[in-house]
Design a protein around this motif. Structure first.
Motif, PDB file in Angstrom:
ATOM      1  N   ALA A   1       0.831  -1.205   0.000  1.00 31.61           N
ATOM      2  CA  ALA A   1       0.000   0.000   0.000  1.00 31.61           C
ATOM      3  C   ALA A   1       0.864   1.253   0.000  1.00 31.61           C
ATOM      4  CB  ALA A   1      -0.942  -0.007   1.203  1.00 31.61           C
ATOM      5  N   GLN A   2       1.958   1.243   0.754  1.00 28.45           N
ATOM      6  CA  GLN A   2       2.864   2.390   0.769  1.00 28.45           C
ATOM      7  C   GLN A   2       3.426   2.646  -0.623  1.00 28.45           C
ATOM      8  OE1 GLN A   2       5.806   2.249   4.000  1.00 28.45           O
ATOM      9  NE2 GLN A   2       4.397   0.989   5.182  1.00 28.45           N
ATOM     10  N   ARG A   3       3.817   1.575  -1.306  1.00 28.49           N
ATOM     11  CA  ARG A   3       4.348   1.729  -2.663  1.00 28.49           C
ATOM     12  C   ARG A   3       3.312   2.373  -3.581  1.00 28.49           C
ATOM     13  NH1 ARG A   3       5.789  -3.340  -6.517  1.00 28.49           N
ATOM     14  NH2 ARG A   3       3.520  -3.488  -6.401  1.00 28.49           N
ATOM     15  N   ARG A   4       2.061   1.895  -3.512  1.00 26.44           N
ATOM     16  CA  ARG A   4       1.010   2.447  -4.364  1.00 26.44           C
ATOM     17  C   ARG A   4       0.741   3.912  -4.035  1.00 26.44           C
ATOM     18  NH1 ARG A   4      -2.109  -1.312  -7.187  1.00 26.44           N
ATOM     19  NH2 ARG A   4      -3.019   0.563  -8.125  1.00 26.44           N
ATOM     20  N   MET A   5       0.778   4.258  -2.761  1.00 27.47           N
ATOM     21  CA  MET A   5       0.538   5.645  -2.376  1.00 27.47           C
ATOM     22  C   MET A   5       1.637   6.561  -2.900  1.00 27.47           C
ATOM     23  SD  MET A   5      -1.199   5.573   1.428  1.00 27.47           S
ATOM     24  CE  MET A   5       0.001   4.530   2.258  1.00 27.47           C
ATOM     25  N   ILE A   6       2.894   6.105  -2.796  1.00 30.00           N
ATOM     26  CA  ILE A   6       4.005   6.918  -3.302  1.00 30.00           C
ATOM     27  C   ILE A   6       3.897   7.053  -4.824  1.00 30.00           C
ATOM     28  CG2 ILE A   6       6.513   7.077  -3.529  1.00 30.00           C
ATOM     29  CD1 ILE A   6       6.661   5.458  -0.867  1.00 30.00           C
ATOM     30  N   ALA A   7       3.655   5.949  -5.508  1.00 27.37           N
ATOM     31  CA  ALA A   7       3.585   5.965  -6.976  1.00 27.37           C
ATOM     32  C   ALA A   7       2.444   6.852  -7.483  1.00 27.37           C
ATOM     33  CB  ALA A   7       3.424   4.542  -7.496  1.00 27.37           C
ATOM     34  N   SER A   8       1.348   6.905  -6.718  1.00 24.56           N
ATOM     35  CA  SER A   8       0.189   7.681  -7.161  1.00 24.56           C
ATOM     36  C   SER A   8       0.276   9.154  -6.788  1.00 24.56           C
ATOM     37  CB  SER A   8      -1.097   7.084  -6.581  1.00 24.56           C
ATOM     38  OG  SER A   8      -1.109   7.210  -5.166  1.00 24.56           O
ATOM     39  N   GLY A   9       1.331   9.526  -6.039  1.00 23.35           N
ATOM     40  CA  GLY A   9       1.541  10.934  -5.743  1.00 23.35           C
ATOM     41  C   GLY A   9       1.114  11.402  -4.378  1.00 23.35           C
ATOM     42  N   ALA A  10       0.860  10.482  -3.449  1.00 20.51           N
ATOM     43  CA  ALA A  10       0.443  10.890  -2.108  1.00 20.51           C
ATOM     44  C   ALA A  10       1.597  11.439  -1.280  1.00 20.51           C
ATOM     45  CB  ALA A  10      -0.197   9.713  -1.373  1.00 20.51           C
ATOM     46  N   GLY A  11       2.821  11.083  -1.629  1.00 15.78           N
ATOM     47  CA  GLY A  11       3.969  11.549  -0.870  1.00 15.78           C
ATOM     48  C   GLY A  11       5.226  10.813  -1.278  1.00 15.78           C
ATOM     49  N   VAL A  12       6.264  10.927  -0.458  1.00 14.95           N
ATOM     50  CA  VAL A  12       7.521  10.213  -0.674  1.00 14.95           C
ATOM     51  C   VAL A  12       7.718   9.259   0.494  1.00 14.95           C
ATOM     52  CG1 VAL A  12       8.522  12.148  -1.948  1.00 14.95           C
ATOM     53  CG2 VAL A  12       8.924  11.952   0.519  1.00 14.95           C
TER      54      VAL A  12
END
Length: 298
Positions: free
Chosen positions: A221-232
């Motif tokens: 989930a962290q990977r998907r959030m980073i890839a989608s632009g939620a943060g680094v």
């Protein structure tokens, strides 16, 4: 006489050093040393002279070798009579979510094709089953377990790095210029109160006191959030390196961790267990450059 300890004795007798004996048994040298010392204590005899070049059999050790080899031959005959059924049955492997989903699962086809009679349970989750309690045949852990009737050894080192979404070059520049706490974007990471392993508490290795502001118990989930632009956020390189939606930032900042293989010593000699470990060792060796970017295969 304890056959488990005798296996270690024979391996050292045949290979001459703890390192080579450990490699043959798929364990670490410390385990071999402990088992040999325990056998010497049981017998109240010194079986090896510890020399700079390796382990040299004493007279007592030389006398024990033929008896141990007789037991080994008997065990081999039992396995031979069991035949192909040795490579059948259930095999349950407990691994971290990221390593199981992104490393083992995509490569499992070859093992399945070679051993179609083995039923495989790949438990890839945020947390581990316990081989000591026979919840799993083996586990790939983030730290070496110190208790229980286990055989353990390091499986591989791996690296983690800081990643940003590939379509946000402005974030990439900001992260290079300023501390994350002032860079103007969210930091993705784990929830500190439900970390299932202390080795995952690594944000402070990027910047002292750094904390996640968008959190998940799942590394996927962290990977998907980073890839989608939620943060680094920080991700294992083997998980992120081949994702075109991610780009590594601050490549000079690398966090090092290790995977440890643990299995109950009663199941260690089983052929299906050995077959899987041999396969996993081969895959890890082939992908050392993915696990630790920049590491040579030599």
């Amino acid at each position: 006489m304890d056959w488990d300890k005798l296996q270690y004795f024979l391996s050292v007798a045949h290979h001459g050093t703890l390192a080579r004996a450990a490699q043959a048994l798929h364990v670490d040298p410390t385990t071999v040393s402990r088992r040999v010392s325990s056998l010497e204590a049981d017998l109240q005899q010194t079986l090896f002279e510890r020399a700079p070049a390796g382990f040299v059999l004493t007279a007592a050790g030389r006398a024990l070798v033929p008896h141990a080899e007789t037991m080994a031959a008997a065990a081999a005959r039992i396995h031979a009579r069991e035949g192909p059924s040795d490579l059948s049955g259930q095999l349950r492997i407990s691994v971290s979510e990221g390593f199981g989903s992104s490393f083992i699962a995509p490569r499992l086809t070859g093992f399945v094709a070679a051993h179609p009679e083995i039923e495989i349970d790949l438990v890839a989750s945020s947390g581990f089953l316990n081989p000591s309690r026979r919840e799993a045949d083996m586990a790939v852990l983030l730290a070496r377990p110190r208790k229980g009737p286990l055989r353990t050894r390091k499986l591989a080192d791996y690296s983690l790095g800081l990643y940003a979404p590939a379509d946000r070059p402005d974030w990439q520049d900001a992260v290079e210029r300023a501390p994350l706490s002032r860079a103007g974007m969210a930091v993705i990471g784990y929830m500190p109160d439900i970390l299932y392993a202390p080795e995952l508490d690594y944000l402070g290795e990027i910047e002292p006191g750094l904390r996640a502001t968008v959190r998940s118990s799942s590394i996927l989930a962290q990977r998907r959030m980073i890839a989608s632009g939620a943060g680094v956020g920080v991700l294992p390189c083997f998980l992120a390196a081949e994702d075109p939606a991610l780009v590594r930032v601050r490549p000079d900042q690398t966090i090092g961790r290790s995977f440890w293989l643990a299995l109950h010593r009663d199941v260690a000699p089983q052929p299906r267990i050995r077959a899987f470990i041999d396969w996993l060792d081969t895959e890890v060796q082939k992908e050392r450059g993915l696990l630790v970017p920049g590491q040579s295969l030599s």
